[in-house]
Scaffold this motif. Structure first.
Motif, mmCIF file in Angstrom:
data_model
loop_
_atom_site.group_PDB
_atom_site.id
_atom_site.type_symbol
_atom_site.label_atom_id
_atom_site.label_comp_id
_atom_site.label_asym_id
_atom_site.label_seq_id
_atom_site.Cartn_x
_atom_site.Cartn_y
_atom_site.Cartn_z
ATOM 1 N N THR A 45 0.833 -1.208 0.000
ATOM 2 C CA THR A 45 0.000 0.000 0.000
ATOM 3 C C THR A 45 0.863 1.251 0.000
ATOM 4 O O THR A 45 0.556 2.219 -0.724
ATOM 5 C CB THR A 45 -0.948 -0.011 1.216
ATOM 6 N N LEU A 46 1.926 1.247 0.791
ATOM 7 C CA LEU A 46 2.831 2.406 0.782
ATOM 8 C C LEU A 46 3.435 2.611 -0.595
ATOM 9 O O LEU A 46 3.502 3.747 -1.093
ATOM 10 C CB LEU A 46 3.931 2.223 1.833
ATOM 11 N N TRP A 47 3.878 1.525 -1.235
ATOM 12 C CA TRP A 47 4.427 1.619 -2.586
ATOM 13 C C TRP A 47 3.396 2.203 -3.551
ATOM 14 O O TRP A 47 3.704 3.104 -4.332
ATOM 15 C CB TRP A 47 4.885 0.238 -3.071
ATOM 16 N N LEU A 48 2.169 1.690 -3.501
ATOM 17 C CA LEU A 48 1.129 2.142 -4.421
ATOM 18 C C LEU A 48 0.766 3.606 -4.188
ATOM 19 O O LEU A 48 0.669 4.393 -5.142
ATOM 20 C CB LEU A 48 -0.113 1.262 -4.289
ATOM 21 N N VAL A 49 0.608 4.001 -2.931
ATOM 22 C CA VAL A 49 0.243 5.380 -2.623
ATOM 23 C C VAL A 49 1.340 6.347 -3.081
ATOM 24 O O VAL A 49 1.060 7.360 -3.736
ATOM 25 C CB VAL A 49 -0.044 5.545 -1.111
ATOM 26 N N PHE A 50 2.603 6.040 -2.772
ATOM 27 C CA PHE A 50 3.681 6.941 -3.166
ATOM 28 C C PHE A 50 3.905 6.940 -4.673
ATOM 29 O O PHE A 50 4.252 7.969 -5.254
ATOM 30 C CB PHE A 50 4.975 6.610 -2.411
ATOM 31 N N SER A 51 3.695 5.799 -5.304
ATOM 32 C CA SER A 51 3.829 5.741 -6.764
ATOM 33 C C SER A 51 2.762 6.570 -7.445
ATOM 34 O O SER A 51 3.039 7.313 -8.393
ATOM 35 C CB SER A 51 3.739 4.297 -7.256
ATOM 36 N N TRP A 66 3.056 3.037 -17.019
ATOM 37 C CA TRP A 66 3.516 2.734 -15.667
ATOM 38 C C TRP A 66 3.072 1.333 -15.256
ATOM 39 O O TRP A 66 3.857 0.559 -14.706
ATOM 40 C CB TRP A 66 2.974 3.784 -14.700
ATOM 41 N N ILE A 67 1.814 0.991 -15.524
ATOM 42 C CA ILE A 67 1.306 -0.346 -15.197
ATOM 43 C C ILE A 67 2.025 -1.406 -16.027
ATOM 44 O O ILE A 67 2.262 -2.520 -15.559
ATOM 45 C CB ILE A 67 -0.218 -0.424 -15.422
ATOM 46 N N GLY A 68 2.405 -1.059 -17.247
ATOM 47 C CA GLY A 68 3.047 -2.004 -18.156
ATOM 48 C C GLY A 68 4.470 -2.381 -17.779
ATOM 49 O O GLY A 68 5.002 -3.369 -18.296
ATOM 50 N N VAL A 74 3.927 -6.589 -11.399
ATOM 51 C CA VAL A 74 4.034 -7.672 -10.414
ATOM 52 C C VAL A 74 3.601 -7.183 -9.032
ATOM 53 O O VAL A 74 2.836 -7.862 -8.328
ATOM 54 C CB VAL A 74 5.466 -8.243 -10.372
ATOM 55 N N LEU A 75 4.060 -6.011 -8.630
ATOM 56 C CA LEU A 75 3.663 -5.483 -7.327
ATOM 57 C C LEU A 75 2.174 -5.157 -7.284
ATOM 58 O O LEU A 75 1.509 -5.359 -6.261
ATOM 59 C CB LEU A 75 4.487 -4.258 -6.963
ATOM 60 N N LEU A 76 1.633 -4.673 -8.385
ATOM 61 C CA LEU A 76 0.204 -4.382 -8.441
ATOM 62 C C LEU A 76 -0.624 -5.666 -8.345
ATOM 63 O O LEU A 76 -1.644 -5.713 -7.647
ATOM 64 C CB LEU A 76 -0.127 -3.624 -9.729
ATOM 65 N N LEU A 77 -0.175 -6.728 -9.006
ATOM 66 C CA LEU A 77 -0.864 -8.014 -8.910
ATOM 67 C C LEU A 77 -0.776 -8.581 -7.489
ATOM 68 O O LEU A 77 -1.750 -9.153 -6.981
ATOM 69 C CB LEU A 77 -0.286 -9.004 -9.914
ATOM 70 N N ALA A 78 0.371 -8.416 -6.846
ATOM 71 C CA ALA A 78 0.515 -8.873 -5.457
ATOM 72 C C ALA A 78 -0.404 -8.071 -4.538
ATOM 73 O O ALA A 78 -1.043 -8.638 -3.635
ATOM 74 C CB ALA A 78 1.960 -8.739 -4.997
ATOM 75 N N PHE A 79 -0.499 -6.761 -4.782
ATOM 76 C CA PHE A 79 -1.398 -5.924 -3.994
ATOM 77 C C PHE A 79 -2.842 -6.372 -4.158
ATOM 78 O O PHE A 79 -3.587 -6.490 -3.174
ATOM 79 C CB PHE A 79 -1.250 -4.449 -4.396
ATOM 80 N N LEU A 80 -3.257 -6.623 -5.389
ATOM 81 C CA LEU A 80 -4.632 -7.048 -5.649
ATOM 82 C C LEU A 80 -4.947 -8.375 -4.967
ATOM 83 O O LEU A 80 -6.006 -8.534 -4.343
ATOM 84 C CB LEU A 80 -4.882 -7.156 -7.150
#
Length: 132
Positions: A45-51, A66-68, A74-80
């Motif tokens: 969550t910290l990574w996603l918010v700061f990104s 950015w998503i690509g 990979v981090l977005l999929l792990a977050f989901l």
């Protein structure tokens, strides 16, 4: 006169004895998974918010770019995965605590888990479609 009371006293309910579930068998895995997903969600969550905070004026093309990127995807999929698993487990606890009729409880839990699984699948496919 014969005493029909059992000689061995136990705190387990008759249903618990039939199912083979005691205090430490049914909820331990659920409790641990809640803690594991909580710990995983903290850095994600910290990574996603700061990104996302770092690109406030991004265009749609910049956001999909950015998503690509493999690292971000990979981090977005792990977050989901962690977020939807944590959500389903948390709502299950709420339903188990406050919904009394067994059939309604089971139906609500199945509905929540099904909705979370479908939403996770849709979000994952969206990320993969952009990233691949």
């Amino acid at each position: 006169m014969a005493d029909t009371a059992p000689t061995l006293r136990t705190l387990r309910s008759p249903l618990g004895r039939v199912r083979g579930l005691g205090a430490a068998r049914g909820g331990t895995h659920h409790w641990w998974m809640q803690r594991v997903t909580s710990i995983a969600l903290l850095p994600l969550t910290l990574w996603l918010v700061f990104s996302l905070a770092g690109m406030p004026d991004s265009t749609w093309q910049e956001a999909t770019s950015w998503i690509g990127r493999p690292f971000n995807a990979v981090l977005l999929l792990a977050f989901l995965a962690a977020a939807f698993h944590h959500t389903a487990a948390g709502l299950q606890v709420v339903i188990e605590d406050y919904l009394r009729p067994e059939l309604a409880r089971m139906g609500a839990i199945l509905a929540v888990k099904g909705a979370c699984a479908l939403l996770w699948l849709a979000a994952t496919l969206a990320v993969l479609r952009i990233a691949v």
